[in-house]
Write a protein that holds these residues in place. Structure first.
Motif, PDB file in Angstrom:
ATOM      1  N   VAL A  28       0.834  -1.202   0.000  1.00 42.25           N
ATOM      2  CA  VAL A  28       0.000   0.000   0.000  1.00 42.25           C
ATOM      3  C   VAL A  28       0.868   1.251   0.000  1.00 42.25           C
ATOM      4  O   VAL A  28       0.611   2.208  -0.733  1.00 42.25           O
ATOM      5  CB  VAL A  28      -0.952  -0.002   1.212  1.00 42.25           C
ATOM      6  CG1 VAL A  28      -1.653   1.352   1.348  1.00 42.25           C
ATOM      7  CG2 VAL A  28      -1.984  -1.112   1.083  1.00 42.25           C
ATOM      8  N   MET A  29       1.922   1.239   0.796  1.00 42.10           N
ATOM      9  CA  MET A  29       2.824   2.390   0.856  1.00 42.10           C
ATOM     10  C   MET A  29       3.516   2.623  -0.485  1.00 42.10           C
ATOM     11  O   MET A  29       3.645   3.762  -0.940  1.00 42.10           O
ATOM     12  CB  MET A  29       3.870   2.180   1.948  1.00 42.10           C
ATOM     13  CG  MET A  29       3.315   2.246   3.361  1.00 42.10           C
ATOM     14  SD  MET A  29       2.670   3.892   3.794  1.00 42.10           S
ATOM     15  CE  MET A  29       4.205   4.794   4.043  1.00 42.10           C
ATOM     16  N   ARG A  30       3.944   1.543  -1.126  1.00 39.65           N
ATOM     17  CA  ARG A  30       4.636   1.671  -2.412  1.00 39.65           C
ATOM     18  C   ARG A  30       3.702   2.260  -3.472  1.00 39.65           C
ATOM     19  O   ARG A  30       4.105   3.147  -4.235  1.00 39.65           O
ATOM     20  CB  ARG A  30       5.172   0.317  -2.862  1.00 39.65           C
ATOM     21  CG  ARG A  30       5.950   0.389  -4.173  1.00 39.65           C
ATOM     22  CD  ARG A  30       6.705  -0.896  -4.450  1.00 39.65           C
ATOM     23  NE  ARG A  30       5.841  -2.051  -4.546  1.00 39.65           N
ATOM     24  CZ  ARG A  30       5.834  -3.077  -3.674  1.00 39.65           C
ATOM     25  NH1 ARG A  30       6.657  -3.075  -2.644  1.00 39.65           N
ATOM     26  NH2 ARG A  30       5.020  -4.099  -3.844  1.00 39.65           N
ATOM     27  N   GLU A  31       2.464   1.783  -3.514  1.00 39.04           N
ATOM     28  CA  GLU A  31       1.511   2.304  -4.501  1.00 39.04           C
ATOM     29  C   GLU A  31       1.223   3.787  -4.243  1.00 39.04           C
ATOM     30  O   GLU A  31       1.122   4.580  -5.182  1.00 39.04           O
ATOM     31  CB  GLU A  31       0.209   1.501  -4.422  1.00 39.04           C
ATOM     32  CG  GLU A  31      -0.843   1.945  -5.423  1.00 39.04           C
ATOM     33  CD  GLU A  31      -2.103   1.107  -5.354  1.00 39.04           C
ATOM     34  OE1 GLU A  31      -3.055   1.417  -6.105  1.00 39.04           O
ATOM     35  OE2 GLU A  31      -2.144   0.147  -4.554  1.00 39.04           O
ATOM     36  N   PHE A  32       1.125   4.166  -2.990  1.00 36.08           N
ATOM     37  CA  PHE A  32       0.837   5.560  -2.639  1.00 36.08           C
ATOM     38  C   PHE A  32       1.988   6.479  -3.021  1.00 36.08           C
ATOM     39  O   PHE A  32       1.792   7.509  -3.671  1.00 36.08           O
ATOM     40  CB  PHE A  32       0.561   5.651  -1.137  1.00 36.08           C
ATOM     41  CG  PHE A  32       0.209   7.027  -0.655  1.00 36.08           C
ATOM     42  CD1 PHE A  32      -1.106   7.473  -0.672  1.00 36.08           C
ATOM     43  CD2 PHE A  32       1.189   7.887  -0.167  1.00 36.08           C
ATOM     44  CE1 PHE A  32      -1.443   8.748  -0.220  1.00 36.08           C
ATOM     45  CE2 PHE A  32       0.874   9.160   0.288  1.00 36.08           C
ATOM     46  CZ  PHE A  32      -0.446   9.593   0.261  1.00 36.08           C
ATOM     47  N   THR A  33       3.191   6.128  -2.631  1.00 35.71           N
ATOM     48  CA  THR A  33       4.337   7.003  -2.883  1.00 35.71           C
ATOM     49  C   THR A  33       4.673   7.089  -4.369  1.00 35.71           C
ATOM     50  O   THR A  33       5.078   8.149  -4.854  1.00 35.71           O
ATOM     51  CB  THR A  33       5.571   6.529  -2.108  1.00 35.71           C
ATOM     52  OG1 THR A  33       5.885   5.177  -2.488  1.00 35.71           O
ATOM     53  CG2 THR A  33       5.321   6.582  -0.612  1.00 35.71           C
ATOM     54  N   ASP A  34       4.499   5.992  -5.091  1.00 34.42           N
ATOM     55  CA  ASP A  34       4.801   5.992  -6.524  1.00 34.42           C
ATOM     56  C   ASP A  34       3.899   6.965  -7.286  1.00 34.42           C
ATOM     57  O   ASP A  34       4.267   7.449  -8.363  1.00 34.42           O
ATOM     58  CB  ASP A  34       4.644   4.589  -7.113  1.00 34.42           C
ATOM     59  CG  ASP A  34       5.788   3.668  -6.720  1.00 34.42           C
ATOM     60  OD1 ASP A  34       6.767   4.164  -6.138  1.00 34.42           O
ATOM     61  OD2 ASP A  34       5.689   2.455  -6.987  1.00 34.42           O
ATOM     62  N   ALA A  35       2.736   7.256  -6.727  1.00 32.15           N
ATOM     63  CA  ALA A  35       1.813   8.175  -7.388  1.00 32.15           C
ATOM     64  C   ALA A  35       2.279   9.625  -7.274  1.00 32.15           C
ATOM     65  O   ALA A  35       1.814  10.485  -8.037  1.00 32.15           O
ATOM     66  CB  ALA A  35       0.412   8.038  -6.781  1.00 32.15           C
ATOM     67  N   PHE A  36       3.214   9.895  -6.366  1.00 28.97           N
ATOM     68  CA  PHE A  36       3.681  11.266  -6.149  1.00 28.97           C
ATOM     69  C   PHE A  36       5.046  11.528  -6.776  1.00 28.97           C
ATOM     70  O   PHE A  36       5.237  12.520  -7.465  1.00 28.97           O
ATOM     71  CB  PHE A  36       3.756  11.569  -4.648  1.00 28.97           C
ATOM     72  CG  PHE A  36       2.415  11.747  -4.002  1.00 28.97           C
ATOM     73  CD1 PHE A  36       1.816  12.994  -3.947  1.00 28.97           C
ATOM     74  CD2 PHE A  36       1.743  10.661  -3.454  1.00 28.97           C
ATOM     75  CE1 PHE A  36       0.576  13.171  -3.356  1.00 28.97           C
ATOM     76  CE2 PHE A  36       0.506  10.812  -2.858  1.00 28.97           C
ATOM     77  CZ  PHE A  36      -0.094  12.062  -2.811  1.00 28.97           C
TER      78      PHE A  36
END
Length: 208
Positions: A123-131
């Motif tokens: 979940v963290m990886r998907e969130f940060t990759d969006a930024f």
């Protein structure tokens, strides 16, 4: 009598200027190399914030503060299910980092969750990759996250909810500037713009 008050007022001003000059000279003598950059004071001093932590990165690796703060870093505590504040603040932090990158500076944006129950590695990886590809997401066990938030005096409190999967988390919204050789040196509030952050970070980099 008016003349007496005027004389006393003049003496008071001179005395105040003298004290101000003395304190300024004393501040310089203390060797604070970042005095001209500071935007606010921290109760207990800068050494009261920051310290050791062990967390899990968005790639599944166990990391410590030495691994994370291997370059100037902007650290923010929040959570991925945050409806508005966290996305806005992370976008602002990333924008500041990009401005600094255009100036030839390498600053790392870091996002540490205060909701490890839902914020898994994936979940963290998907969130940060969006930024931003360099935005580093960190999670861990409840104990690990608690140790990190305590070290940085970051507040978080899970709200009550009838649904265990859908709840909000109250949390502080400061962003912390850390330098490898000095640890924590500055914090930024929500009303600081990306431009203001970039300029103050640049001041610290130039002075370090």
């Amino acid at each position: 009598m008016t003349r007496v008050y005027a004389i006393l007022a003049g003496v008071a001003v001179i005395a105040l200027l003298g004290v101000t000059y003395f304190l300024a000279q004393r501040g310089g003598a203390d060797g604070d190399q970042f005095a001209q950059c500071r935007g606010g004071a921290v109760a207990g001093g800068e050494g009261a914030i920051g310290g050791p932590f062990t967390l899990v990165s968005e790639t599944g690796e166990t990391v410590t503060e030495e691994d994370v703060i291997d370059k100037p870093s902007l650290i923010y505590f929040g959570y991925t299910f945050c409806p508005d504040v966290c996305p806005i603040d992370n976008a602002r932090n990333v924008a500041a980092v990009e401005m600094l990158e255009e100036r030839g500076e390498d600053v790392k944006p870091v996002f540490i969750t205060v909701d490890p129950e839902r914020d898994t590695v994936e979940v963290m990886r998907e969130f940060t990759d969006a930024f931003h590809p360099d935005l580093l997401g960190l999670t861990g066990s409840e104990e690990q996250v608690k140790a990190a938030t305590t070290a940085y005096r970051a507040f978080s409190s899970k709200q009550d909810s009838d649904d265990p999967d859908y709840y909000l988390v109250d949390h502080s919204t400061f962003t912390y500037l850390t330098l490898p050789e000095h640890g924590f040196v500055e914090f930024f509030r929500r009303d600081d713009t990306a431009e203001q952050m970039a300029d103050r970070v640049q001041c610290y980099l130039d002075a370090s």
